[in-house]
Design a protein around this motif. Structure first.
Motif, PDB file in Angstrom:
ATOM      1  N   UNK A 329       0.805  -1.234   0.000  1.00  0.00           N
ATOM      2  CA  UNK A 329       0.000   0.000   0.000  1.00  0.00           C
ATOM      3  C   UNK A 329       0.832   1.276   0.000  1.00  0.00           C
ATOM      4  N   UNK A 330       2.081   1.186   0.424  1.00  0.00           N
ATOM      5  CA  UNK A 330       2.939   2.375   0.479  1.00  0.00           C
ATOM      6  C   UNK A 330       3.577   2.710  -0.856  1.00  0.00           C
ATOM      7  N   UNK A 331       3.735   1.694  -1.719  1.00  0.00           N
ATOM      8  CA  UNK A 331       4.541   1.914  -2.928  1.00  0.00           C
ATOM      9  C   UNK A 331       3.832   1.569  -4.236  1.00  0.00           C
ATOM     10  N   UNK A 332       2.827   0.700  -4.202  1.00  0.00           N
ATOM     11  CA  UNK A 332       2.207   0.231  -5.443  1.00  0.00           C
ATOM     12  C   UNK A 332       1.259   1.269  -6.040  1.00  0.00           C
ATOM     13  N   UNK A 333       1.164   1.325  -7.372  1.00  0.00           N
ATOM     14  CA  UNK A 333       0.156   2.182  -8.007  1.00  0.00           C
ATOM     15  C   UNK A 333      -1.249   1.762  -7.593  1.00  0.00           C
ATOM     16  N   UNK A 334      -2.194   2.685  -7.661  1.00  0.00           N
ATOM     17  CA  UNK A 334      -3.568   2.413  -7.236  1.00  0.00           C
ATOM     18  C   UNK A 334      -4.165   1.248  -8.022  1.00  0.00           C
ATOM     19  N   UNK A 335      -3.855   1.167  -9.322  1.00  0.00           N
ATOM     20  CA  UNK A 335      -4.410   0.092 -10.150  1.00  0.00           C
ATOM     21  C   UNK A 335      -3.998  -1.279  -9.631  1.00  0.00           C
ATOM     22  N   UNK A 336      -2.748  -1.421  -9.207  1.00  0.00           N
ATOM     23  CA  UNK A 336      -2.274  -2.692  -8.672  1.00  0.00           C
ATOM     24  C   UNK A 336      -2.937  -3.004  -7.337  1.00  0.00           C
ATOM     25  N   UNK A 337      -3.162  -1.985  -6.530  1.00  0.00           N
ATOM     26  CA  UNK A 337      -3.805  -2.202  -5.235  1.00  0.00           C
ATOM     27  C   UNK A 337      -5.259  -2.648  -5.407  1.00  0.00           C
ATOM     28  N   UNK A 361       2.492  -6.330  -9.442  1.00  0.00           N
ATOM     29  CA  UNK A 361       3.657  -6.094 -10.295  1.00  0.00           C
ATOM     30  C   UNK A 361       4.542  -5.037  -9.632  1.00  0.00           C
ATOM     31  N   UNK A 362       5.512  -5.512  -8.849  1.00  0.00           N
ATOM     32  CA  UNK A 362       6.396  -4.569  -8.160  1.00  0.00           C
ATOM     33  C   UNK A 362       7.364  -3.896  -9.124  1.00  0.00           C
ATOM     34  N   UNK A 363       7.427  -4.398 -10.353  1.00  0.00           N
ATOM     35  CA  UNK A 363       8.215  -3.733 -11.371  1.00  0.00           C
ATOM     36  C   UNK A 363       7.653  -2.365 -11.725  1.00  0.00           C
ATOM     37  N   UNK A 364       6.381  -2.117 -11.386  1.00  0.00           N
ATOM     38  CA  UNK A 364       5.772  -0.808 -11.606  1.00  0.00           C
ATOM     39  C   UNK A 364       6.018   0.140 -10.440  1.00  0.00           C
ATOM     40  N   UNK A 365       6.519  -0.408  -9.328  1.00  0.00           N
ATOM     41  CA  UNK A 365       6.787   0.414  -8.143  1.00  0.00           C
ATOM     42  C   UNK A 365       8.255   0.770  -7.995  1.00  0.00           C
TER      43      UNK A 365
END
Length: 452
Positions: A329-337, A361-365
């Motif tokens: 929740x601290x780093x992921x984009x809203x779409x991933x959450x 997809x942590x590659x997006x973070x």
């Protein structure tokens, strides 16, 4: 900037409050109120005063209570002398000289070395390399001094700070904790000030480097003008195992010399390399299996070593899941959450057991990953669980190949590899993730402030 805003807002709020008090005492406030009522602007006046008061109060509260940024100005990784390089061939030949090793143990260690992902240039200390091995306190101190003094000398030369400029010193080393402490050893060697705050973290395993960074972050909130140096290392000399328990032979094949020194402060943002965004710590020690999966003990014959249980990878996987649940929740984009949330609802609320858990997809973070070099299997497992591409885990594997498992300092060797061979651009986010005894999984997230 934060201090400037505080200096501006607090006097403003004080003056505003005093002015209202004076108007109340002298009756001026009552006359203004009656005048406003006579001209039908009473409601607007009340709204204006309340709004201004609320905004000033919220502004002051925000400035005072918000977490202040912590900056990494620079870091260095110690490189041992070439005479300590220990190839696979040397390792096998040296182990064959030890009379306590059985043929089965020698064969087992040789196989582990071949599969470890460690190359022929990682370093072992003099106490282990000589025959017979010297596991004395003096030999262990010599290893500690070589690594710590070497790293600190590099940091002082690279940053230009002097030993007496250091306000806070944090040292973490899990397995070697003499008296006086390692931090006291540095204070004595460099003749640091008597009011330098020193801390020595012991027994916290390979993830203690992140713990030291979090401790530094908390201390810098309390002492905002301070300069903090963190030194992460491990000591091999007294922990080389000479028995035949296979679970205790594995550390012989993995752990190698290493140490890193990191310079942190809340000042000098203009010349900092990174800003610390988050630290997330996960401790699974309440579970007996997790607590015992990395365990210092004696074997049946009294040989001391570190036992790595067969459940280690499963325990590490569970710790990783718990850690990324907090970190996500601290780093992921809203779409991933959103995708993660709906997947969780379908699996838990509607009890759809056929649906696999969604791996964000942590590659997006993050643009860069520093995965603790616990071994090739550890890196491969994280790559599989997080569905990372080979290019994202290559720096970790390359660092393992060159330096071996340098314990808590390994995440800094990986970051140095990334800076050297891939490059870091301003705004890039870096995820350092490490595992340690206890059992712990800890993460640190940084943002690059410039391109280098």
């Amino acid at each position: 900037v934060d201090n400037l805003l505080t200096l501006l807002l607090i006097p403003l709020a004080s003056v505003f409050g005093m002015e209202l008090y004076v108007m109340l005492v002298t009756g001026e406030l009552k006359r203004v109120w009656l005048s406003a009522a006579a001209t039908n602007v009473q409601f607007n006046l009340v709204t204006l005063v309340a709004s201004v008061t609320l905004l000033v109060t919220l502004g002051v509260a925000y400035i005072i209570t918000r977490r202040k940024p912590v900056y990494l100005l620079d870091f260095v990784c110690y490189k041992a002398p070439d005479r300590l390089k220990s190839s696979h061939e040397w390792f096998n030949q040296h182990s064959a000289k030890v009379p306590t090793f059985s043929e089965q143990s020698l064969e087992f260690q040789s196989k582990i070395m071949d599969r470890s992902g460690i190359g022929n240039e990682a370093y072992l200390p003099d106490g282990v390399r000589q025959y017979p091995a010297d596991k004395s306190m003096a030999s262990a101190r010599a290893e500690a001094e070589m690594v710590m003094f070497g790293a600190m000398d590099m940091l002082f030369a690279q940053t230009g700070i002097k030993p007496r400029d250091v306000d806070i010193l944090i040292v973490n080393c899990s397995l070697f904790n003499p008296t006086p402490s390692l931090s006291a050893m540095l204070v004595n060697h460099y003749k640091m000030r008597s009011d330098c705050l020193t801390y020595n973290l012991a027994g916290m395993g390979c993830s203690a480097g992140v713990i030291a960074i979090q401790l530094a972050k908390e201390l810098l909130q309390v002492y905002p003008r301070s300069r903090c140096v963190v030194l992460s290392t491990e000591n091999i000399t007294q922990n080389w195992y000479f028995g035949n328990d296979r679970s205790m032979l594995i550390p012989n094949c993995l752990f190698r010399i290493g140490g890193a020194a990191i310079y942190l402060t809340r000042r000098d943002r203009w010349r900092a390399k990174y800003e610390l965004l988050h630290t997330v710590r996960t401790h699974k020690g309440a579970n007996d299996q997790a607590f015992h999966c990395v365990y210092q003990m004696e074997d049946e014959l009294g040989n001391v070593g570190i036992k790595l249980a067969k459940e280690l990878m499963a325990v590490a996987g569970e710790a990783l899941k718990a850690n990324i649940t907090q970190l996500g929740p601290l780093v992921l984009p809203v779409s991933e959450q959103i995708l993660f949330f709906f997947n969780l609802v379908v699996r838990k609320v509607f009890r759809n057991k056929k649906l696999r858990p969604y791996i964000p997809d942590f590659g997006r973070a993050f643009e860069h990953f520093c995965i603790h070099t616990g071994g090739k299997g550890v890196i491969d497992e994280i790559e599989r669980q997080l569905k990372l591409g080979p290019e994202l885990t290559k720096p970790s594997k390359d660092t393992l190949q060159r330096f071996g498992n340098t314990s808590s300092s390994s995440i800094w060797y990986i970051l140095a590899n990334i800076e050297t061979f891939r490059g870091v651009r301003r705004g890039d986010r870096v995820w350092q993730i490490a595992f340690g005894s206890g059992f712990k999984c800890n993460s640190a997230v940084w943002r690059a402030l410039r391109t280098f």
